[in-house]
Design an enzyme around this catalytic site. Structure first.
Site, PDB file in Angstrom:
ATOM      1  N   SER A 146       0.699  -1.050   0.186  1.00  0.00           N
ATOM      2  CA  SER A 146       0.448   0.169  -0.131  1.00  0.00           C
ATOM      3  C   SER A 146       0.876   1.199   0.124  1.00  0.00           C
ATOM      4  O   SER A 146       2.361   1.296   0.136  1.00  0.00           O
ATOM      5  CB  SER A 146      -1.086   0.307   1.119  1.00  0.00           C
ATOM      6  OG  SER A 146      -1.842   1.178   1.303  1.00  0.00           O
ATOM      7  N   TYR A 159      -2.330  -0.641  10.310  1.00  0.00           N
ATOM      8  CA  TYR A 159      -2.566  -1.108   8.849  1.00  0.00           C
ATOM      9  C   TYR A 159      -1.161  -0.145   8.559  1.00  0.00           C
ATOM     10  O   TYR A 159      -0.252  -1.047   7.727  1.00  0.00           O
ATOM     11  CB  TYR A 159      -3.648  -0.535   8.108  1.00  0.00           C
ATOM     12  CG  TYR A 159      -3.407  -1.199   6.735  1.00  0.00           C
ATOM     13  CD1 TYR A 159      -3.928  -1.293   6.286  1.00  0.00           C
ATOM     14  CD2 TYR A 159      -3.569  -0.127   5.842  1.00  0.00           C
ATOM     15  CE1 TYR A 159      -4.128  -2.613   4.936  1.00  0.00           C
ATOM     16  CE2 TYR A 159      -3.468  -0.643   4.480  1.00  0.00           C
ATOM     17  CZ  TYR A 159      -4.068  -1.745   4.271  1.00  0.00           C
ATOM     18  OH  TYR A 159      -3.883  -2.268   2.671  1.00  0.00           O
TER      19      TYR A 159
END
Length: 288
Positions: A146, A159
């Protein structure tokens, strides 16, 4: 760019083979079906029986996998290799979830759970595949990371940390596999249409005491957006942009270490390179 190796009379075992995890929806579901349409023999994973059935209905060989269950990881690899004659051309690690919440509101247990799925589980599966690829002298290990692993934003600490750790671990492995014929790539998407926001909502409600947090007002705004399915933006493309990067990583003679995908992700990566850190993170702090 290399082309897919197959002939009209080839048995299934001679098709290029790939494991795609997290194929119940979003990026994984799209990529599994797109690769199948392109002639790959796809072994896709999901957790829910109905998602496994939907994949099988589309001619994809589907298996149960939960990254938080080591036994399911241990069972997947021999099950797939038993069908391919002991070889595997590619692994696309994709299944994950996003634990939202300010760092000060995260319990150690919530952080461990995030890493168990997004980091340790990926390492476990990858480690079981590497010896196979070393023996056969080729392979592609591709991880859906990501942009938050490169440019973290507030309320996404768990995350972002899991993806940042993934970046470091797999880039080290890329170097260690030099000369083996096995290539490692990281795809770093920005906002993409998927269910990651709505799927992360139960984790937020379970692990974050949002009503008693100093960040309560920020959380209320985010909850409203999450319950509506996440932020909506004209700059948020579909999962086909990840498939395009995945296809290059799978077939190129020189796959890249990084594939930054989507306009916001490219902007973020560029700003990180050109802005002083103090200015960059002050700007990022203004994002919800």
């Amino acid at each position: 760019m290399a082309t897919l190796r197959q002939t009209t009379n080839s048995p299934a075992a001679e098709l290029r083979t790939v494991i795609v995890t997290g194929a119940s929806s979003g990026i994984g579901a799209y990529c599994a079906r797109a690769l199948k349409a392109e002639g790959w023999r796809v072994f896709a994973t999901a957790r829910k029986p109905e998602d496994i059935a939907a994949l099988e209905a589309d001619g994809i060989e589907a298996f149960y996998l939960d990254y938080s269950e080591p036994d399911s990881i241990a069972a997947l690899v021999p099950a797939v290799l038993g069908r391919t004659g002991g070889r595997l051309d590619a692994l696309f690690n994709n299944g994950a979830y996003a634990q939202a919440g300010a760092v000060e509101d995260l319990s150690v247990a919530a952080l461990k759970a995030q890493f168990e799925v997004n980091f340790f589980g990926w390492h476990d599966l990858t480690s079981r595949i590497v010896p196979v690829m070393r023996r056969q002298g080729h392979g592609r290990l591709i991880h859906c990371s990501s942009i938050l692993g490169l440019v973290p934003v507030r309320f996404r600490g768990a995350y972002s940390a899991s993806k940042h750790a993934l970046e470091a671990l797999m880039l080290c492995q890329r170097q260690e596999l030099t000369g083996s014929g096995v290539h490692v790539s990281l795809i770093e998407p920005g906002p993409v249409k998927s269910k990651i926001a709505s799927n992360g909502l139960p984790w937020f409600l379970r692990n974050i005491d949002h009503e008693n947090s100093v960040h309560r007002l920020d959380y209320e705004a985010q909850l409203k957006r999450l319950r509506a399915g996440g932020s909506q933006s004209a700059l948020k493309p579909g999962p086909e942009v990840v498939h395009k990067a995945l296809r290059h990583a799978l077939l190129s003679r020189s796959p890249r270490p990084h594939y930054v995908v989507t306009v916001p992700a490219k902007i973020g990566a560029t700003l990180k390179r050109i802005l002083p850190a103090s200015i960059l993170y002050r700007l990022m702090a203004k994002r919800a």
